[in-house]
Design an enzyme around this catalytic site. Sequence first.
Site, PDB file in Angstrom:
ATOM      1  CD  GLU A 120      20.315  68.709 -20.138  1.00 50.57           C
ATOM      2  OE1 GLU A 120      19.987  69.889 -20.349  1.00 50.57           O
ATOM      3  OE2 GLU A 120      21.447  68.269 -20.406  1.00 50.57           O
TER       4      GLU A 120
ATOM      5  CE1 TYR B  66      19.532  72.355 -24.134  1.00 54.47           C
ATOM      6  CE2 TYR B  66      18.386  72.195 -22.025  1.00 54.47           C
ATOM      7  CZ  TYR B  66      19.566  72.231 -22.764  1.00 54.47           C
ATOM      8  OH  TYR B  66      20.767  72.109 -22.117  1.00 54.47           O
TER       9      TYR B  66
ATOM     10  CG  ASP C 204      21.954  75.416 -25.227  1.00 55.83           C
ATOM     11  OD1 ASP C 204      22.486  75.536 -26.346  1.00 55.83           O
ATOM     12  OD2 ASP C 204      22.602  75.224 -24.177  1.00 55.83           O
TER      13      ASP C 204
END
Length: 344
Positions: free
Chosen positions: A33, A116, A134
């Site tokens: 991520e 996020y 996102d």
Amino acid sequence: MKFSKLLIQWYLQNKRDLPWRNTTNPYHIWLSEIMLQQTRVAQGTPYFLSFLDAFPTVFDLANADEEQVLKLWQGLGYYSRARNLHKTAQYIAEELEGVFPNNYNDLLRLKGVGEYTAAAIASFSYGEPVAVVDGNAFRVLSRYFDVETDIALASAKKEFTLLASELMPKNDPATFNQAIMEFGALQCVPKSPDCSICVFNDSCLALQKKKVDQLPVKSKKLKVRNRYFNYLVVSDDNDDTVIQKRTSKGIWQNLYEFPLIETEAVESFDYIVDRIEKDFFVNDSVDSVMEYNEKSIVHKLSHQHLHIKFWKVNIKGSVKNGTDATTLRTFPFPIVIHNFIEKE
């Protein structure tokens, strides 16, 4: 709800086989991520695999030298991500005994982890029902429901997160979150999506109202700053060169570069030669100066355009603290300098 069921069905039939999707290991998911922020999947995947090979566990990453981390990160850009990644790995290894926080709120406290990323780790690793919102999710939701809220506004994140949370099946948040991101990446793309093959083409409000190319609404374009970099590529009688570390905050912090003359605009050959002799190599004998590239290389960052010229500076004798060609390639450089070195 029809939207969630169709979305997940589409995902299960069309999802890409990505290495971080075959695990619930929070270290792997956190690493992926962080890497995929501001980075395309195709570009980020080789880096993810290289990092796991070099640092199989969070302890290995924590114990690594920062320059080794930056060298492996070279080319991904936004280098503060790499520095934060390293510091967070050290915190998890030393303070948390290698165990990642297992919930959204505690994950948010980690350096470099925003809403996020915390939501992604919490849902993918621990099944916590928190929505991952996102750019892909903004786009899919704004088009399907015809939401005209400006996604550049701070309040938009809350509005879209609430909408995604209502749509999310609470018994399988991970699949829903993966699905909406994948749908935005593969089907509901930013420009010219093929709506004729979309599973939502009979229910998408933007398609019905012919507004697909107008959504999502996003204002406030970043003002781009132009900067002019002149790099001095020194070569002495031993073929050694000179490099320096960028220690100040800003772009490329803790990466290496050649001695730099930054100017307000493109400057003349005579101006650069004068600066070289007055400010850089006063006690050295400058034998010759030449341009490597007559036309500037324009290196585009999100908020800056760098106009870069490389200047070959031949020095008689030997320079102080010179670096040979083999050692030079072991340092982490911004990709534009790395590419220059590899071509020479």
